[in-house]
Scaffold this motif. Structure first.
Motif, short mmCIF file in Angstrom:
data_model
loop_
_atom_site.label_atom_id
_atom_site.label_comp_id
_atom_site.label_asym_id
_atom_site.label_seq_id
_atom_site.Cartn_x
_atom_site.Cartn_y
_atom_site.Cartn_z
N GLU A 111 0.87 -1.17 0.00
CA GLU A 111 0.00 0.00 0.00
C GLU A 111 0.91 1.23 0.00
O GLU A 111 1.97 1.22 0.64
N PHE A 112 0.48 2.29 -0.67
CA PHE A 112 1.23 3.54 -0.68
C PHE A 112 0.61 4.51 0.31
O PHE A 112 -0.59 4.78 0.25
N HIS A 113 1.43 5.01 1.25
CA HIS A 113 0.97 5.97 2.25
C HIS A 113 1.84 7.22 2.15
O HIS A 113 3.07 7.13 2.01
N THR A 114 1.22 8.40 2.23
CA THR A 114 1.96 9.65 2.10
C THR A 114 1.63 10.62 3.23
O THR A 114 0.57 10.53 3.86
N HIS A 115 2.56 11.56 3.47
CA HIS A 115 2.34 12.65 4.41
C HIS A 115 1.43 13.70 3.77
O HIS A 115 1.15 13.65 2.57
N GLN A 116 1.03 14.66 4.59
CA GLN A 116 0.20 15.77 4.11
C GLN A 116 1.08 16.98 3.77
O GLN A 116 0.65 18.13 3.91
N TRP A 117 2.29 16.73 3.34
CA TRP A 117 3.20 17.81 2.94
C TRP A 117 4.15 17.28 1.88
O TRP A 117 4.32 16.07 1.72
N LYS A 228 2.63 11.67 10.54
CA LYS A 228 1.64 10.67 10.15
C LYS A 228 1.50 10.58 8.63
O LYS A 228 1.73 11.55 7.90
N THR A 229 1.07 9.41 8.18
CA THR A 229 0.77 9.20 6.76
C THR A 229 -0.63 8.62 6.62
O THR A 229 -1.18 8.05 7.56
N THR A 230 -1.18 8.78 5.43
CA THR A 230 -2.51 8.28 5.12
C THR A 230 -2.46 7.51 3.80
O THR A 230 -1.69 7.87 2.91
N ALA A 231 -3.27 6.48 3.68
CA ALA A 231 -3.33 5.71 2.43
C ALA A 231 -3.61 6.64 1.26
O ALA A 231 -4.54 7.44 1.29
N ALA A 232 -2.79 6.53 0.24
CA ALA A 232 -2.90 7.42 -0.92
C ALA A 232 -4.12 7.09 -1.76
O ALA A 232 -4.58 5.93 -1.79
N PRO A 233 -4.67 8.08 -2.46
CA PRO A 233 -5.73 7.78 -3.42
C PRO A 233 -5.26 6.74 -4.43
O PRO A 233 -4.11 6.76 -4.86
N TYR A 234 -6.14 5.82 -4.77
CA TYR A 234 -5.92 4.79 -5.78
C TYR A 234 -5.01 3.66 -5.32
O TYR A 234 -4.70 2.77 -6.12
#
Length: 293
Positions: A111-117, A228-234
């Motif tokens: 799964e790809f997870h990204t920061h909000q920056w 923190k990171t969140t699951a990326a769209p798609y």
């Protein structure tokens, strides 16, 4: 068995393409890589210039599942990496900038997870996120009710909200923002979560206490924290089936009446893109980024 393929002039080694990752559906690793290659046109813009955490599940969701944040051993030298701040000191992480890097990363089964920056501006949040997580017997139907309230509340502050499925149980609300730190974004998101709980006390919870969650929608504001990171769209999720964190329309949210109404799998994404295009394209437009009040 491994094979080497060429992707935009880069040699990428692929392995175990026939391995079944999702026994429930027979979905294989080769099908996973095919999905990521065909979704690259909308996925790559959401990953570009962001440090990526990999939630890996090389033997499928039923096997070992683990996060990889640092650059994995064996990463090709043509894959972009960046030094990012951490509480324990700077670390080097992968930045998926192009199709060869995406295919290489997908071969890790992740799964790809990204920061909000963005990596070039780690001190400035460019996204706001709310993770709406239902506690049984609450479902995504209840998340939709909360999402609609939050959309209206954000609009009152001049912030345009977008929505996607989490790819698991709930929803993610996203917005493009500017001019604030991650701490300020977290404070703002928490204030709105508290406000939502006051407006819908029988439905919404802003605290993380698990004993309070049954029958409520937990509005997780904490994913705005810089670390923190969140699951990326798609991204495909490590769930029983190859569900995808899928952008949805607000009309779909308003019409949601059944728990499975907003569940989409890898095979559903191409037809949705043909019908709707990229529903999150506005997140990438700096002209639509709003300052926090």
């Amino acid at each position: 068995m491994t094979q080497v393929t060429e992707v935009e002039g880069r040699r990428v080694t692929l392995s175990n393409l026939e391995k079944v990752l999702y026994p429930e559906t027979g979905f294989t690793k080769g099908e996973l890589l095919h999905y990521y290659a065909t979704a690259a046109g909308v996925l790559l813009p959401q990953l570009r210039d962001r440090a990526v955490s990999f939630l890996r599940y090389p033997d499928g969701p039923g096997g070992q599942v683990f996060f990889t944040k640092n650059v994995p051993p064996g990463t090709p030298d043509w894959v972009t990496t960046a030094e990012v701040p951490r509480s324990a000191g700077a670390a080097r992480m992968v930045v998926v900038q192009d199709l060869p890097s995406l295919v290489w990363a997908a071969n890790l089964v992740t799964e790809f997870h990204t920061h909000q920056w963005l990596v070039r501006t780690p001190d400035e949040a460019d996204r706001l996120v709310f993770d709406l997580d239902p506690g049984a017997p609450a479902t995504v139907v209840h998340c939709c009710e909360v999402a609609l309230w939050l959309r209206q509340r954000l609009a009152a502050d001049g912030i345009e909200a977008y929505v996607k499925t989490a790819g698991s149980k709930g929803l993610h609300l996203l917005a493009a923002v500017r001019g604030s730190t991650s701490a300020e974004a977290s404070d703002y998101a928490r204030a709105l979560a508290v406000e939502a709980e006051r407006a819908m006390p029988g439905l919404v919870l802003h605290r993380m206490t698990r004993s309070l969650r049954p029958g409520k929608v937990f509005v997780d504001w904490s994913q705005n924290a810089a670390r923190k990171t969140t699951a990326a769209p798609y991204t495909v999720r490590a769930r029983a089936g190859p569900t995808v964190s899928t952008p949805v329309t607000w009309d779909e949210v308003e019409r949601c009446r059944e728990p499975g109404a907003l569940e989409f799998r890898a095979g559903d994404i191409a037809p949705r893109l043909e019908r709707y295009g990229d529903l999150l394209a506005g997140l990438l437009d700096p002209e639509r980024a709003a300052p926090l009040p």
